[in-house]
Write a protein that holds these residues in place. Structure first.
Motif, mmCIF file in Angstrom:
data_model
loop_
_atom_site.group_PDB
_atom_site.id
_atom_site.type_symbol
_atom_site.label_atom_id
_atom_site.label_comp_id
_atom_site.label_asym_id
_atom_site.label_seq_id
_atom_site.Cartn_x
_atom_site.Cartn_y
_atom_site.Cartn_z
ATOM 1 N N GLN A 1 145.006 76.999 61.144
ATOM 2 C CA GLN A 1 146.316 77.465 60.696
ATOM 3 C C GLN A 1 146.288 78.963 60.422
ATOM 4 O O GLN A 1 147.190 79.702 60.839
ATOM 5 N N GLN B 1 142.726 73.943 58.174
ATOM 6 C CA GLN B 1 143.178 75.104 57.411
ATOM 7 C C GLN B 1 142.784 76.392 58.121
ATOM 8 O O GLN B 1 143.555 77.360 58.171
ATOM 9 N N GLY C 1 152.493 74.479 54.228
ATOM 10 C CA GLY C 1 151.884 73.167 54.323
ATOM 11 C C GLY C 1 152.836 72.044 53.990
ATOM 12 O O GLY C 1 152.439 71.028 53.392
ATOM 13 N N LYS D 1 137.912 80.934 50.914
ATOM 14 C CA LYS D 1 139.041 80.974 51.838
ATOM 15 C C LYS D 1 139.653 82.368 51.879
ATOM 16 O O LYS D 1 140.049 82.861 52.940
#
Length: 233
Positions: free
Chosen positions: A152, A149, A170, A112
């Motif tokens: 976002q 995710q 979140g 990520k």
């Protein structure tokens, strides 16, 4: 013991094909040094592919890459050679994304972080083009990261870093401040320098996590002000 950058330099001096290099390193015994060499080359190559995906590599994209994946000053020439080679060779970016996933393992938090860095580079010139967006969507799928995710993160840059702070953390707007604080603290602990070392994040990629931490802290400050305003109205 030789540094992983010295090993990169040795391979480059022998004019070894970068694809063959990453393949040989990943396929051999996974010593820490070999993993770092392969990881470094794969990340630089993936960044180069992104910068070239819409037809040209801009100075803004190169500067963003250097800011995110920090390279030691004495190794910038070696990194530039890898970047230049990868931006010109015909191997698809999917190859490098797959190698990174193979090196880090499915579910690694660093995947990520790397994607966040790529989004940052894509937005270096003020907008994320359609080819860049398609590139990022594909890499996200290869990394096996949640699409929600990813959207976002993409929206965070698309709206000029003004995305809703509750979305950044979140959490929902109706959560008590004390509960939001717990979530914020957990995120801060996750991205603390000591936690990054425990996750094995190389120095070249740590800047991505620092930006993440900055976003969480900024969102927490905004939410605190928002809750105080609600309390007096």
């Amino acid at each position: 013991m030789k540094s992983h950058w010295r090993k990169v330099k040795e391979f480059l001096s022998k004019k070894v094909n970068v694809v063959e290099l990453t393949r040989s390193l990943v396929g051999s015994n996974h010593t820490v040094r070999r993993r770092r060499v392969s990881f470094t080359i794969a990340v630089i190559s993936l960044g180069a592919k992104l910068a070239k995906i819409d037809g040209r590599v801009t100075r803004l994209e190169i500067r963003a890459f250097r800011e995110i994946f920090q390279i030691p000053p004495e190794e910038k020439k070696n990194a530039a050679r890898v970047f230049d080679y990868a931006s010109k060779n015909p191997v698809g970016y999917e190859y490098y994304a797959l190698e990174i996933r193979k090196l880090l393992g499915h579910g690694s938090p660093l995947l990520k972080d790397i994607l966040e860095g790529l989004i940052y580079i894509a937005n270096a010139d003020g907008e994320i083009s359609f080819p860049e967006r398609r590139f990022l969507i594909r890499v996200n799928a290869i990394f096996g990261l949640p699409r929600r995710q990813f959207r976002q993160s993409l929206n965070y840059y698309a709206v000029g870093n003004s995305i809703d702070p509750y979305t950044v953390l979140g959490v929902s707007r109706d959560m008590p401040l004390s509960e939001i604080k717990k979530v914020w603290r957990e995120l801060v602990m996750q991205f603390h320098p000591d936690a990054l070392k425990a996750r094995g994040i190389p120095r070249e990629a740590v800047r991505v996590s620092e930006l993440q931490l900055s976003r969480f802290n900024q969102a927490w400050r905004v939410i605190q002000e928002d809750k105080k305003f609600d309390a007096i109205t």
